[in-house]
Motif scaffolding. Structure first.
Motif, mmCIF file in Angstrom:
data_model
loop_
_atom_site.group_PDB
_atom_site.id
_atom_site.type_symbol
_atom_site.label_atom_id
_atom_site.label_comp_id
_atom_site.label_asym_id
_atom_site.label_seq_id
_atom_site.Cartn_x
_atom_site.Cartn_y
_atom_site.Cartn_z
ATOM 1 N N HIS A 122 0.835 -1.359 0.055
ATOM 2 C CA HIS A 122 -0.002 0.087 -0.081
ATOM 3 C C HIS A 122 0.817 1.259 0.040
ATOM 4 C CE1 HIS A 122 -3.038 3.029 1.203
ATOM 5 N NE2 HIS A 122 -4.073 2.037 0.971
ATOM 6 N N THR A 123 0.457 2.327 -0.719
ATOM 7 C CA THR A 123 1.078 3.543 -0.755
ATOM 8 C C THR A 123 1.559 4.088 0.593
ATOM 9 O OG1 THR A 123 0.180 4.199 -2.955
ATOM 10 C CG2 THR A 123 1.297 5.815 -1.736
ATOM 11 N N LEU A 124 0.632 3.954 1.601
ATOM 12 C CA LEU A 124 1.008 4.771 2.891
ATOM 13 C C LEU A 124 1.928 3.603 3.558
ATOM 14 C CD1 LEU A 124 -2.674 5.116 4.120
ATOM 15 C CD2 LEU A 124 -1.063 6.891 3.398
ATOM 16 N N LYS A 125 2.026 2.693 3.184
ATOM 17 C CA LYS A 125 3.245 1.756 3.833
ATOM 18 C C LYS A 125 4.806 2.608 3.288
ATOM 19 C CE LYS A 125 1.194 -2.498 4.639
ATOM 20 N NZ LYS A 125 1.320 -4.125 4.571
ATOM 21 N N TYR A 126 4.759 2.876 2.033
ATOM 22 C CA TYR A 126 6.076 3.589 1.644
ATOM 23 C C TYR A 126 6.002 5.004 2.358
ATOM 24 C CZ TYR A 126 6.218 0.115 -2.062
ATOM 25 O OH TYR A 126 6.322 -1.061 -2.818
ATOM 26 N N ILE A 127 4.939 5.690 2.439
ATOM 27 C CA ILE A 127 5.072 6.995 3.145
ATOM 28 C C ILE A 127 5.267 6.897 4.581
ATOM 29 C CG2 ILE A 127 3.420 8.901 3.919
ATOM 30 C CD1 ILE A 127 1.999 8.602 1.438
ATOM 31 N N LEU A 287 1.632 4.356 11.763
ATOM 32 C CA LEU A 287 1.172 4.779 10.300
ATOM 33 C C LEU A 287 1.291 3.467 9.570
ATOM 34 C CD1 LEU A 287 0.132 6.447 8.156
ATOM 35 C CD2 LEU A 287 2.524 7.362 7.591
ATOM 36 N N TYR A 288 2.125 2.547 9.677
ATOM 37 C CA TYR A 288 2.521 1.431 8.791
ATOM 38 C C TYR A 288 1.568 0.546 9.126
ATOM 39 C CZ TYR A 288 4.438 -2.901 7.098
ATOM 40 O OH TYR A 288 4.495 -4.272 6.575
ATOM 41 N N HIS A 289 1.307 0.144 10.623
ATOM 42 C CA HIS A 289 0.357 -0.821 11.074
ATOM 43 C C HIS A 289 -1.293 -0.268 10.825
ATOM 44 C CE1 HIS A 289 2.836 -3.791 12.451
ATOM 45 N NE2 HIS A 289 3.598 -3.024 13.126
ATOM 46 N N ASN A 290 -1.425 0.961 10.532
ATOM 47 C CA ASN A 290 -2.863 1.224 10.563
ATOM 48 C C ASN A 290 -3.062 1.884 9.179
ATOM 49 O OD1 ASN A 290 -3.985 1.022 13.464
ATOM 50 N ND2 ASN A 290 -1.903 2.093 13.684
ATOM 51 N N CYS A 291 -2.330 1.608 8.255
ATOM 52 C CA CYS A 291 -2.515 2.167 6.658
ATOM 53 C C CYS A 291 -3.900 1.716 6.214
ATOM 54 C CB CYS A 291 -1.410 1.762 5.748
ATOM 55 S SG CYS A 291 -1.204 -0.005 5.407
ATOM 56 N N GLU A 292 -4.242 0.618 6.471
ATOM 57 C CA GLU A 292 -5.622 0.168 5.784
ATOM 58 C C GLU A 292 -6.757 0.895 6.457
ATOM 59 O OE1 GLU A 292 -5.792 -4.162 5.806
ATOM 60 O OE2 GLU A 292 -4.074 -4.259 4.388
ATOM 61 N N LEU A 293 -6.610 0.942 7.838
ATOM 62 C CA LEU A 293 -7.557 1.837 8.421
ATOM 63 C C LEU A 293 -7.569 3.267 8.092
ATOM 64 C CD1 LEU A 293 -9.631 1.528 10.919
ATOM 65 C CD2 LEU A 293 -7.854 2.315 12.290
ATOM 66 N N ALA A 295 -6.778 4.570 5.262
ATOM 67 C CA ALA A 295 -7.100 4.499 3.688
ATOM 68 C C ALA A 295 -8.695 4.352 3.742
ATOM 69 C CB ALA A 295 -6.148 3.437 2.969
ATOM 70 N N GLY A 296 -9.122 3.530 4.648
ATOM 71 C CA GLY A 296 -10.293 3.331 4.684
ATOM 72 C C GLY A 296 -11.241 4.326 5.148
ATOM 73 N N SER A 297 -10.792 5.045 6.182
ATOM 74 C CA SER A 297 -11.390 6.434 6.917
ATOM 75 C C SER A 297 -11.514 7.484 5.706
ATOM 76 C CB SER A 297 -10.706 6.566 7.996
ATOM 77 O OG SER A 297 -11.214 7.845 8.464
ATOM 78 N N SER A 299 -11.311 7.120 2.382
ATOM 79 C CA SER A 299 -12.104 6.818 1.327
ATOM 80 C C SER A 299 -13.415 6.978 1.569
ATOM 81 C CB SER A 299 -11.967 5.242 1.051
ATOM 82 O OG SER A 299 -10.537 4.974 0.512
ATOM 83 N N SER A 300 -13.959 6.689 2.945
ATOM 84 C CA SER A 300 -15.398 6.744 3.424
ATOM 85 C C SER A 300 -15.666 8.405 3.625
ATOM 86 C CB SER A 300 -15.748 6.209 4.707
ATOM 87 O OG SER A 300 -14.722 6.961 5.759
ATOM 88 N N ARG A 301 -14.881 9.158 3.994
ATOM 89 C CA ARG A 301 -14.814 10.696 4.030
ATOM 90 C C ARG A 301 -14.983 11.181 2.677
ATOM 91 N NH1 ARG A 301 -11.016 13.138 8.628
ATOM 92 N NH2 ARG A 301 -11.705 11.737 10.606
ATOM 93 N N THR A 302 -14.343 10.708 1.765
ATOM 94 C CA THR A 302 -14.545 11.336 0.324
ATOM 95 C C THR A 302 -15.797 10.982 -0.291
ATOM 96 O OG1 THR A 302 -12.156 10.952 0.028
ATOM 97 C CG2 THR A 302 -13.145 11.280 -1.781
ATOM 98 N N ALA A 303 -16.116 9.723 0.079
ATOM 99 C CA ALA A 303 -17.544 9.264 -0.547
ATOM 100 C C ALA A 303 -18.367 10.150 0.214
ATOM 101 C CB ALA A 303 -17.549 7.737 -0.083
ATOM 102 N N LYS A 304 -18.485 10.473 1.496
ATOM 103 C CA LYS A 304 -19.591 11.288 1.946
ATOM 104 C C LYS A 304 -19.549 12.646 1.496
ATOM 105 C CE LYS A 304 -19.774 8.617 6.379
ATOM 106 N NZ LYS A 304 -19.751 8.757 7.757
ATOM 107 N N SER A 305 -18.385 13.234 1.334
ATOM 108 C CA SER A 305 -18.339 14.572 0.832
ATOM 109 C C SER A 305 -19.196 14.534 -0.616
ATOM 110 C CB SER A 305 -17.028 15.071 0.643
ATOM 111 O OG SER A 305 -16.280 14.209 -0.275
ATOM 112 N N LYS A 306 -18.673 13.623 -1.499
ATOM 113 C CA LYS A 306 -19.461 13.400 -2.864
ATOM 114 C C LYS A 306 -20.992 13.319 -2.799
ATOM 115 C CE LYS A 306 -15.355 12.087 -5.338
ATOM 116 N NZ LYS A 306 -14.729 10.869 -6.260
#
Length: 306
Positions: A122-127, A287-293, A295-297, A299-306
């Motif tokens: 996941h990109t966040l793992k590199y970050i 950040l590494y261990h919670n990257c999926e959480l 990313a999911g958060s 994504s949900s915020r982006t979906a709600k704003s749309k």
């Protein structure tokens, strides 16, 4: 399964914290100048453990393919080079600085898993690698007792730690070799290589060990060997439960314990930059261990704003 994984991770963290401090104590307090010999004794302890288990009929070694045997031998080369360079570096630098260098292992492992295995992360793992490595760099800059050759040895050890984790993961998950058997098979060539190197390179240092040495030195060496076996077995199990990258990100938790022990046992002093570096490293780990959480958060915020 989750309970077993938690026990294994806890055992691995405790042995990881104690083994580095114990080895540093042997080098610093008893002037034991034979890191290669100590590493070879660690391998000998693993061999004796497996022989004892076989005698008790606790398990049998399965037949390995030629490809698997070559992979085990390459793992042995990486493993003994890693611990040899690590002990050589630990001989010259403070335990606190060693832990800072080791905290960059996830970056090497992430890069190697991508290059050698083609693993997608996941990109966040590199970050997350940015604060981890930045924190390690700041801590190294802030270290009062910087030693160039010692740091070079530790960086080589760090790279090899990442490489051997990839190799271990392949053997455990693809070749289906159990942890005890893999440690035994790896220890045989590793002991031969390390013991031969110790005889050649540390011959003079062995004879310089005082004959009237306190018997507690050999007690600490015995404890170091036992701790090494437990640590290596636990690390294999952690890799089997998680991944090669995760084990090194989790390993940054041992950094905090080792830094505390370094101050208590060896009187090392951390500067303000070192504390900033520790904070950044721990932030990167979270950040590494919670990257999926995360990313999911997002994504949900982006979906709600749309």
């Amino acid at each position: 399964m989750a309970c077993a994984a938690a026990v294994v991770v806890f055992t691995w963290l405790i042995t990881g914290i104690t083994i580095s401090s114990l080895n540093k104590w042997i080098f610093a307090e008893y002037k034991f100048r034979c890191p290669l010999l100590l590493s070879s004794l660690h391998m000998l302890a693993a061999i004796l453990l497996r022989l004892a288990l076989l005698k008790l009929k606790a398990g049998k070694d399965g037949t390995l393919t030629a490809k698997a045997r070559s992979r085990v031998f390459l793992l042995s080369l990486s493993f003994c080079a890693s611990i040899a360079f690590g002990n050589l570096g630990l001989n010259d630098v403070q335990l606190s600085l060693a832990q800072m260098v080791y905290s960059t292992t996830p970056l090497f492992t992430l890069a190697l898993s991508k290059a050698l295995l083609g693993t997608q992360h996941h990109t966040l793992k590199y970050i997350a690698m940015v604060p981890i490595c930045a924190g390690a760099s700041l801590s190294m800059i802030g270290e009062a007792q910087f030693h160039r050759s010692g740091c070079i040895f530790l960086l080589l050890s760090t790279f090899l730690r990442g490489l051997k984790s990839i190799q271990q993961s392949t053997l455990l998950k693809e070749e289906r070799i159990n942890s005890v058997t893999l440690l035994y098979l790896m220890s045989l060539p590793s002991f031969c290589i390390l013991f031969t190197a110790a005889l050649v390179l540390e011959n003079r240092a062995v004879w310089e060990i005082p004959y009237q040495q306190d018997n507690t030195l050999w007690l600490f060496i015995l404890l170091s060997c036992v701790g090494s076996v437990l640590y290596n077995l636990a690390s294999f199990w952690v890799i089997a439960f998680t991944s090669a990258v995760t084990i090194h990100v989790l390993g940054n938790l041992t950094m905090v314990g080792n830094l505390v022990l370094s101050q208590i046992l060896f009187g090392s002093h951390l500067t303000g930059l070192s504390y900033v570096g520790i904070a950044l490293t721990l932030m990167g780990m979270l950040l590494y261990h919670n990257c999926e959480l995360i990313a999911g958060s997002l994504s949900s915020r982006t979906a709600k704003s749309k």
